[in-house]
Design an enzyme around this catalytic site. Structure first.
Site, mmCIF file in Angstrom:
data_model
loop_
_atom_site.group_PDB
_atom_site.id
_atom_site.type_symbol
_atom_site.label_atom_id
_atom_site.label_comp_id
_atom_site.label_asym_id
_atom_site.label_seq_id
_atom_site.Cartn_x
_atom_site.Cartn_y
_atom_site.Cartn_z
ATOM 1 C CB CYS A 168 -0.864 0.081 1.259
ATOM 2 S SG CYS A 168 -1.870 1.467 1.353
ATOM 3 C CG HIS A 200 -5.578 -2.453 -1.216
ATOM 4 N ND1 HIS A 200 -4.546 -2.981 -0.395
ATOM 5 C CD2 HIS A 200 -5.225 -1.301 -1.177
ATOM 6 C CE1 HIS A 200 -3.798 -2.140 0.221
ATOM 7 N NE2 HIS A 200 -4.248 -0.888 -0.270
ATOM 8 C CD GLU A 201 -6.700 1.354 -3.706
ATOM 9 O OE1 GLU A 201 -6.808 2.350 -2.975
ATOM 10 O OE2 GLU A 201 -5.739 0.945 -4.003
ATOM 11 C CG HIS A 214 -7.445 2.773 1.259
ATOM 12 N ND1 HIS A 214 -6.631 2.964 2.469
ATOM 13 C CD2 HIS A 214 -6.420 2.056 0.312
ATOM 14 C CE1 HIS A 214 -5.537 2.520 2.207
ATOM 15 N NE2 HIS A 214 -5.233 2.013 1.207
#
Length: 183
Positions: free
Chosen positions: A111, A154-155, A158
């Site tokens: 990341c 993953h995003e 976030h």
């Protein structure tokens, strides 16, 4: 190409733990510029000449929160075999379906906000379908698999204030690795 003037927040920044808000349309010119800057940055971070010139870490995705703006936008830049790039821009994205099969990145996830080596696996769905909006506010669906599916998840994490390191068992970083497929 000029390196865009964006600052990527470090994992210690509490703003990364904030749940991002939906974005309203039409998008402002500033928002459109930020999205383009994020894409340019990611492309440059995948090109050897710029990695060396600007001391960049390679990245394929950025969430808007990582540049300090808690809005539900992320971009993915995938380098294709012919050295061209495919850009994904997702605004107000949500997963609407996923596979039962789980996978993980064998060499570990990284990341741009986590500036250290992290051991362990992060179980992710092998395939997901995401509903999102484009730059004009039109709703679309996209089905992604394998590494792009991992990048999307993953995003999306976030946008919900979650970092990949949160998903690694600190006492047993490779826990249940035999239950998932390594890619």
């Amino acid at each position: 190409m000029l390196l865009p003037d964006i600052k990527i927040l470090d994992e210690k920044d509490k703003l990364l733990r904030k749940v991002s808000a939906n974005i309203e349309f039409p998008l402002s010119e500033e928002t459109k510029k930020n999205i383009q800057d994020m894409i340019t940055y990611l492309k440059m971070s995948q090109m050897d000449e710029y990695i060396e010139k600007y001391n960049l870490r390679a990245g394929m995705g950025l969430a808007y929160i990582q540049i300090g703006i808690p809005k539900r936008i992320f971009v993915i830049v995938e380098e294709l075999e012919d050295k061209t790039f495919k850009d994904y821009i997702l605004i107000n994205p949500k997963i609407i379906s996923h596979s039962e099969e789980m996978i993980y990145v064998g060499e570990g996830e990284g990341c741009l906000s986590v500036n250290r080596e992290v051991e362990g696996i992060v179980p992710r769905y092998a395939r997901i379908t995401v509903e999102s909006q484009d730059l004009d506010g039109n709703t679309f669906r996209i089905r992604v698999r394998e590494d792009i599916s991992i990048a999307f998840q993953h995003e999306l994490d976030h946008l919900n204030g979650i970092l990949f390191v949160d998903k690694i068992d600190s006492k047993n970083p490779y826990k249940n690795a035999n239950k998932y497929r390594e890619i």
